[in-house]
Design a protein around this motif. Structure first.
Motif, PDB file in Angstrom:
ATOM      1  N   UNK A 933       0.816  -1.219   0.000  1.00  0.00           N
ATOM      2  CA  UNK A 933       0.000   0.000   0.000  1.00  0.00           C
ATOM      3  C   UNK A 933       0.851   1.271   0.000  1.00  0.00           C
ATOM      4  N   UNK A 934       2.088   1.141   0.451  1.00  0.00           N
ATOM      5  CA  UNK A 934       2.946   2.335   0.508  1.00  0.00           C
ATOM      6  C   UNK A 934       3.775   2.542  -0.753  1.00  0.00           C
ATOM      7  N   UNK A 935       3.735   1.575  -1.662  1.00  0.00           N
ATOM      8  CA  UNK A 935       4.583   1.666  -2.855  1.00  0.00           C
ATOM      9  C   UNK A 935       3.931   2.452  -3.980  1.00  0.00           C
ATOM     10  N   UNK A 936       2.600   2.433  -4.054  1.00  0.00           N
ATOM     11  CA  UNK A 936       1.903   3.113  -5.155  1.00  0.00           C
ATOM     12  C   UNK A 936       0.809   4.007  -4.599  1.00  0.00           C
ATOM     13  N   UNK A 946     -11.629   8.376 -13.150  1.00  0.00           N
ATOM     14  CA  UNK A 946     -11.356   9.251 -12.012  1.00  0.00           C
ATOM     15  C   UNK A 946      -9.931   9.030 -11.555  1.00  0.00           C
ATOM     16  N   UNK A 947      -9.171  10.089 -11.422  1.00  0.00           N
ATOM     17  CA  UNK A 947      -7.791   9.942 -10.993  1.00  0.00           C
ATOM     18  C   UNK A 947      -7.608  10.672  -9.667  1.00  0.00           C
ATOM     19  N   UNK A 948      -6.771  10.107  -8.846  1.00  0.00           N
ATOM     20  CA  UNK A 948      -6.495  10.675  -7.541  1.00  0.00           C
ATOM     21  C   UNK A 948      -5.435  11.762  -7.665  1.00  0.00           C
ATOM     22  N   UNK A 949      -5.113  12.355  -6.554  1.00  0.00           N
ATOM     23  CA  UNK A 949      -4.148  13.452  -6.575  1.00  0.00           C
ATOM     24  C   UNK A 949      -2.738  12.984  -6.872  1.00  0.00           C
ATOM     25  N   UNK A 950      -2.499  11.673  -6.782  1.00  0.00           N
ATOM     26  CA  UNK A 950      -1.177  11.139  -7.069  1.00  0.00           C
ATOM     27  C   UNK A 950      -0.260  11.147  -5.880  1.00  0.00           C
ATOM     28  N   UNK A 951      -0.696  11.528  -4.723  1.00  0.00           N
ATOM     29  CA  UNK A 951       0.136  11.566  -3.523  1.00  0.00           C
ATOM     30  C   UNK A 951       0.088  10.223  -2.821  1.00  0.00           C
ATOM     31  N   UNK A 952       1.246   9.754  -2.320  1.00  0.00           N
ATOM     32  CA  UNK A 952       1.309   8.517  -1.551  1.00  0.00           C
ATOM     33  C   UNK A 952       0.624   8.712  -0.217  1.00  0.00           C
ATOM     34  N   UNK A 953       0.029   7.670   0.292  1.00  0.00           N
ATOM     35  CA  UNK A 953      -0.682   7.731   1.569  1.00  0.00           C
ATOM     36  C   UNK A 953       0.318   7.723   2.717  1.00  0.00           C
ATOM     37  N   UNK A 954       0.000   8.518   3.723  1.00  0.00           N
ATOM     38  CA  UNK A 954       0.883   8.640   4.882  1.00  0.00           C
ATOM     39  C   UNK A 954       0.637   7.512   5.872  1.00  0.00           C
ATOM     40  N   UNK A 955       1.742   7.029   6.488  1.00  0.00           N
ATOM     41  CA  UNK A 955       1.626   5.980   7.495  1.00  0.00           C
ATOM     42  C   UNK A 955       1.190   6.541   8.846  1.00  0.00           C
ATOM     43  N   UNK A 956       1.201   7.859   8.971  1.00  0.00           N
ATOM     44  CA  UNK A 956       0.811   8.459  10.250  1.00  0.00           C
ATOM     45  C   UNK A 956      -0.670   8.772  10.309  1.00  0.00           C
ATOM     46  N   UNK A 957      -1.369   8.578   9.203  1.00  0.00           N
ATOM     47  CA  UNK A 957      -2.787   8.893   9.152  1.00  0.00           C
ATOM     48  C   UNK A 957      -3.590   7.655   8.762  1.00  0.00           C
ATOM     49  N   UNK A 958      -4.898   7.737   9.028  1.00  0.00           N
ATOM     50  CA  UNK A 958      -5.787   6.647   8.617  1.00  0.00           C
ATOM     51  C   UNK A 958      -5.818   6.594   7.084  1.00  0.00           C
ATOM     52  N   UNK A 959      -5.984   5.443   6.493  1.00  0.00           N
ATOM     53  CA  UNK A 959      -6.207   4.155   7.178  1.00  0.00           C
ATOM     54  C   UNK A 959      -4.933   3.347   7.439  1.00  0.00           C
ATOM     55  N   UNK A 960      -3.761   3.827   6.899  1.00  0.00           N
ATOM     56  CA  UNK A 960      -2.571   3.001   7.016  1.00  0.00           C
ATOM     57  C   UNK A 960      -2.028   2.977   8.442  1.00  0.00           C
ATOM     58  N   UNK A 961      -2.310   4.036   9.234  1.00  0.00           N
ATOM     59  CA  UNK A 961      -1.825   4.037  10.611  1.00  0.00           C
ATOM     60  C   UNK A 961      -2.420   2.857  11.390  1.00  0.00           C
ATOM     61  N   UNK A 999      12.098  -4.195  10.385  1.00  0.00           N
ATOM     62  CA  UNK A 999      11.772  -3.433   9.184  1.00  0.00           C
ATOM     63  C   UNK A 999      10.402  -2.785   9.303  1.00  0.00           C
ATOM     64  N   UNK A1000       9.421  -3.505   9.886  1.00  0.00           N
ATOM     65  CA  UNK A1000       8.077  -2.949  10.049  1.00  0.00           C
ATOM     66  C   UNK A1000       8.067  -1.873  11.137  1.00  0.00           C
ATOM     67  N   UNK A1001       8.760  -2.126  12.244  1.00  0.00           N
ATOM     68  CA  UNK A1001       8.832  -1.119  13.309  1.00  0.00           C
ATOM     69  C   UNK A1001       9.378   0.194  12.770  1.00  0.00           C
ATOM     70  N   UNK A1002      10.409   0.100  11.924  1.00  0.00           N
ATOM     71  CA  UNK A1002      11.078   1.312  11.439  1.00  0.00           C
ATOM     72  C   UNK A1002      10.218   2.117  10.476  1.00  0.00           C
ATOM     73  N   UNK A1003       9.085   1.563  10.031  1.00  0.00           N
ATOM     74  CA  UNK A1003       8.192   2.326   9.153  1.00  0.00           C
ATOM     75  C   UNK A1003       7.450   3.407   9.934  1.00  0.00           C
ATOM     76  N   UNK A1004       7.355   3.264  11.265  1.00  0.00           N
ATOM     77  CA  UNK A1004       6.736   4.293  12.110  1.00  0.00           C
ATOM     78  C   UNK A1004       7.762   5.372  12.449  1.00  0.00           C
TER      79      UNK A1004
END
Length: 1037
Positions: A933-936, A946-961, A999-1004
């Motif tokens: 989910x963080x790669x694209x 319909x196209x999105x803004x093209x910005x990657x989703x942040x890990x500090x915000x929902x829903x990826x947080x 590796x997963x811990x360091x993503x935060x």
């Protein structure tokens, strides 16, 4: 002399009381060849000199007396006499050796089996090949012990093998065998065969010594010491511990070995108490039978068990006591079969093949207890054993576990009148138990089986139980099954002439009874004849009886139409083709088929009348059916509700099927006769497999390549196929799919209306899965359209029926039919929407996540991503992946669902992530989803461009947080779970797991701090695992 002890494992103890150590020292230490002075096996001498009295007497003693009894009878036995007894004690016939080294012994058995058996691989044939190729060497006979080496030649895949073989024998029987090849089988290996045949065929080349105890008796102390020391020196690694132990015991005055007179000698022959029988490996018999039974009829196990039964019969025929011994071992394994208790608990019946094996088991015990020359104490022992098995709860019933008992062996007809509810259960052993009461002492019976000529007899024509007929031939008045059981017993125990004489007497008795019945028929009214038939046993036997109806020779020999016509009319008026028919009477299908083919060119009406009437199988009828399609007939039951054994019934139904097939073939082109034959088949044939065979036969006959299809016969074929579908709809049948496919093929040949008809009434013929996956799919295929030459209107009507069928099946069984329904309804929007709604309605209740994921992938493939997303979310609700299920088959579906949601947009991904967090607890799967989910950017393949803004989703915000926190938590929980039961061999794997967790811990954003605290906690909590914590410090500090 000789004394008997339990140990050590040698034949018996040998000693020579009063034998002087100075008497003839070393005089007999040497040996001579078997064919030395005074030898000669019956006629082997070139001069054909008469056999010596010594050899004649020694041969008889060697056959009948154990050598211990000879020693006890005479204080001193001259050496030449001992040598000749020992010489003649080895088996002289190859027949028994062959029997104990192969399933089939060649000749009749192998020729009649009809199987392509590679006889060169049988142990007996291989043994002969080894002998003839000079592979047997170092042959030595010491007393009753034969030894030698057999060399197995090298092959491209195997090196040369030298096998040491040892054989013990007694009274012309091999009593034990040992071979270095390690053979584990019921029968002797080829090496034992080769050594045995060497001794049989080349006795003059075998060095013969007296039993080793005789040689030791001649030695003085110095010689004995030298002998023992040399023996220990040659075999010191094997025998030294045993030699020292024996020496200690002998030197101890109070040891057990010093309390026994004499010493064991394995070469001294059998003890008086030893049973004289051929060597049979009981353990291997039990293991082999147990293995065959555990295979449940697969891998040819049923054939192997039948071969074992044939081996028992072969032993009985040769009057070998191992026949009963082997059958006892087989029966014990049958009784220990765990399936018996399971079937009883479930209330189900055993399979037909297994039932046939049990019936053969019971028949063999009948033969054994009816041995005309068995001893009373032996019969009493068998009776006790049979009663013990008979009393076991799981012992199979004689009637095939159908609850209706069969009649008593010795008086079947009277017992038929008893209340079936008051009769005790009759098992497969009941008849054998009853047969124990039979004897062979009757003077007339002895007269029958022992004489071919009968000159003194008293015949009284009016006496019902006369012992002779008008020609002077003996009669035997006994219940026919019992009499036939005697015949089988005589034949099985090697008395073929006696069996034939008794069989002729039985047939003459049946013939005389038939003559009496015909006289009653000619002299009285037909109604009176029917009454008499209830009291006189006719030529037609009972279904379970060994007797069969044999047509008179005149019918078989006279083939002119007039003669056969007259005979057929008589059979229609009386006998098995008359209006009166016993429920238990043996059907005459094969004989009727013969009459049908003979009469058809001369009188077709009579031919069909006979064949149609012979189609009756009243033993399976619950009530008296109508007659031969035109007039009623009567069914009389001597024994109420008597059912046949199922392998017998299968054979009878096969003959009935052949008769029906013959009529169908003959009736081709005659609509009236085809209709009559069809009605007869539907009424009288009760086996779905046989009806299916007839349907296939009719289809083949109707569609012969050299003529146009016979539409009437095709309709008959279709009608029979429909009947098979109805009969097997609610039962398990391994040929069901084949039957359904064939029916669709047959309906296609009949025409489009037949296909439409079976789809309209699918619920009476097919399961929903069969209807959608086979019937409707085949009907809508291009090959069917081309085969029927359909126009557009016909194609649409057929497709409409198929879609209606598909929707009905999806409603009834959405789990198995929803995807097929969607596929079939693709070209019709309304039908497709209806099928999709059926899936949605069933998704929350009856469908599994696997089925929903499959349909969701189909929807995406068809261009419905939002519908695929909807079904994927419904599937996620039913899914549950625990922390250690990192190889679960649903992982790919979860990854696909997340990828689909990610491609649709942020909102869709935000909606599915809580479902993923709730359903998936496996850390590696969650980290994989997080990384993807963080790669694209989400929504790159959004709907309607319909196209999105093209910005990657942040890990500090929902829903990826939420997903990141769940992944870290899953790693922490999994780590503690794995450490609870970790072993040192998994330490390195655990360290790699922690590396992935880091590796997963360091993503935060504060992941480094969290991971450090996590490691510190591990080192504190699990400080007792010093080696593991040391590895953790080395990797993570």
């Amino acid at each position: 002399m000789a004394e008997r002890v339990q140990q050590p494992p040698a034949k018996r103890l040998c000693c020579r009381p009063g034998y002087s150590t100075t008497c003839r020292q070393g005089q007999r230490a040497g040996g001579t060849v078997c064919g030395g002075s005074g030898s000669g096996q019956g006629g082997s001498s070139k001069t054909q000199s008469p056999e010596s009295l010594l050899d004649i007497a020694a041969r008889k003693v060697a056959e009948k007396w154990p050598f211990q009894r000879v020693e006890e009878r005479f204080e001193r036995i001259p050496e030449p006499v001992q040598r000749r007894i020992v010489y003649w004690s080895f088996p002289r016939s190859e027949r028994e050796i062959c029997m104990y080294s192969s399933f089939n012994t060649g000749g009749e058995e192998s020729a009649s089996s009809g199987e392509n058996v590679d006889e060169t691989r049988l142990p007996f044939r291989r043994g002969i090949a080894l002998l003839e190729s000079g592979c047997v060497d170092n042959v030595l006979q010491v007393g009753f012990h034969l030894s030698g080496t057999v060399t197995e030649p090298a092959t491209p895949s195997e090196p040369e093998i030298v096998c040491s073989v040892a054989i013990s024998f007694d009274r012309c029987k091999i009593t034990s065998v040992t071979c270095g090849c390690g053979n584990k089988d019921i029968f002797y290996c080829a090496h034992v065969v080769a050594l045995s045949l060497y001794r049989v065929r080349r006795p003059e080349q075998v060095k013969l010594h007296l039993p080793i105890s005789e040689t030791l008796f001649q030695m003085n102390r110095d010689q004995l010491q030298k002998f023992v020391q040399y023996l220990i020196t040659v075999h010191h690694t094997e025998v030294l511990p045993t030699a020292q132990k024996l020496a200690d015991e002998i030197l101890s005055q109070n040891s057990e070995i010093n309390q026994v007179h004499g010493a064991p000698d394995p070469t001294a022959g059998a003890s008086v108490d030893d049973e004289n029988c051929w060597h049979l490996d009981e353990e291997q018999v039990q293991e082999q039978v147990k293995l065959f039974l555990s295979q449940g009829g697969y891998h040819g196990s049923g054939k192997q068990l039948n071969l074992l039964f044939s081996k028992v019969r072969e032993m009985l025929k040769m009057r070998d006591s191992n026949g009963a011994r082997m059958l006892t071992l087989i029966t014990e394994q049958f009784m220990a079969d765990p399936r018996l208790a399971l079937w009883r608990q479930q209330g189900t019946t055993m399979t037909d093949k297994y039932r046939q094996l049990w019936d053969e088991l019971g028949a063999l015990w009948m033969c054994i207890v009816l041995n005309p020359h068995c001893k009373l104490e032996q019969k009493a022992a068998w009776l006790r054993q049979l009663k013990k098995w008979n009393s076991v709860d799981v012992c199979p019933l004689e009637d095939g576990n159908h609850g209706n008992e069969l009649p008593n062996l010795t008086n079947a007809l009277p017992q038929g009148a008893h209340d079936s509810g008051t009769r005790p259960h009759r098992t497969v052993f009941t008849r054998a138990i009853e047969a124990c009461d039979l004897h062979w002492q009757d003077s007339h019976l002895q007269h029958i089986i022992n004489d071919d000529l009968f000159t003194n007899y008293c015949y009284h024509d009016n006496t019902e139980n006369s012992l002779f007929d008008s020609r002077g031939w003996p009669l035997w008045h006994e219940h026919v099954p019992t009499a036939c059981a005697r015949v089988d017993a005589l034949r099985s125990h090697g008395y073929p002439r006696e069996a034939l004489r008794l069989a002729i007497a039985i047939v003459n008795t049946l013939r005389r009874q038939q003559q009496k019945q015909l006289e009653v028929f000619r002299n009285h009214k037909k109604g009176e004849f029917k009454t008499q038939m209830g009291c006189i046993a006719g030529r037609i036997g009972f279904l379970l009886d060994p007797a069969v109806w044999i047509p008179p020779p005149s019918i078989c020999q006279e083939h002119d139409g007039g003669t056969i016509n007259r005979k057929a009319c008589i059979l229609l008026a009386t006998g098995g083709l008359g209006e009166l028919i016993y429920r238990e009477s043996v059907p005459m299908h094969t004989f009727a088929k013969y009459l049908f083919t003979c009469l058809l060119p001369h009188d077709a009406e009579l031919a069909y009348k006979i064949a149609l009437r012979a189609m009756r199988l009243p033993v399976l009828e619950s009530m008296a059916p109508s007659g031969d399609m035109s007039r009623p007939h009567h069914i009389v039951s001597v024994v109420p509700n008597r059912y046949p054994r199922w392998f017998t019934l299968s054979h009878i139904e096969s003959q009935q099927c052949e008769l029906a097939s013959t009529m169908l073939t003959a009736a081709k082109g005659d609509a009236r006769r085809l209709e009559t034959v069809l009605e007869t088949i539907q009424k009288n044939i009760h086996s779905s497999s046989h009806i299916f065979k007839l349907a296939q036969d009719a289809f083949k006959i109707a569609t012969l390549m050299d003529s146009l299809p016979d539409i009437t016969l095709l309709k008959v074929s279709l009608e029979l196929g429909l009947q098979v579908m109805r009969m097997t709809l609610s039962t398990l049948n391994w040929r069901r799919r084949e039957m359904v496919r064939w029916l669709v093929t047959c309906a296609t040949e009949v025409g489009v209306y037949a296909l439409d008809s079976i789809m309209q009434s699918w619920f009476t013929l097919f399961t929903p899965t069969e209807a959608t996956s086979i019937v409707a799919t085949t009907v809508m295929s291009n090959s069917t359209i081309v085969r029927l030459h359909l126009d557009c209107h016909q194609q649409e009507n057929l497709a409409s029926s198929a879609r209606t069928l598909a929707l009905q099946c999806a409603m009834k069984d959405p789990q198995n039919c929803a995807l097929s329904a969607l596929t079939l309804c693709e070209k019709d929007h309304i039908a497709f929407e209806t099928a999709y709604q059926i899936v949605l309605d069933a998704a929350t209740t009856g469908m599994s996540y696997t089925q929903l994921f499959t349909i969701a992938r189909y929807m995406e493939h068809r261009g419905y991503p939002m519908r695929a997303y909807k079904l994927a979310t419904l599937a996620m609700v039913h899914l549950n992946l625990s922390y250690n299920q990192d190889t679960h088959p649903a992982i790919n579906d979860v990854l696909w669902a997340c990828a689909l949601s990610h491609s649709l947009g942020k909102n869709e991904l935000a909606a599915i992530i809580p479902l993923v967090v709730k359903s998936v607890k496996c850390a590696t799967v969650l980290s994989d989803i997080l990384r993807r989910c963080t790669l694209t950017t989400p929504g790159m393949v959004a709907l309607h461009s319909r196209r999105n803004s093209g910005k990657l989703m942040s890990l500090d915000k929902a829903p990826l947080r939420q997903l990141l926190d769940a992944t870290i938590g899953a790693y922490i929980n999994t780590t503690h779970s794995r450490l609870t039961h970790i072993s040192p061999r998994h330490y390195s794997e655990f360290i790699e797991f922690l590396s992935k967790a880091r590796e997963t811990f360091l993503m935060a954003h504060d992941g480094h701090i969290q991971f450090t605290q996590f490691i510190d906690n591990l080192k504190q909590i699990y400080k007792g695992k010093k080696k593991l914590m040391m590895l953790v410090r080395e990797r993570f500090g």
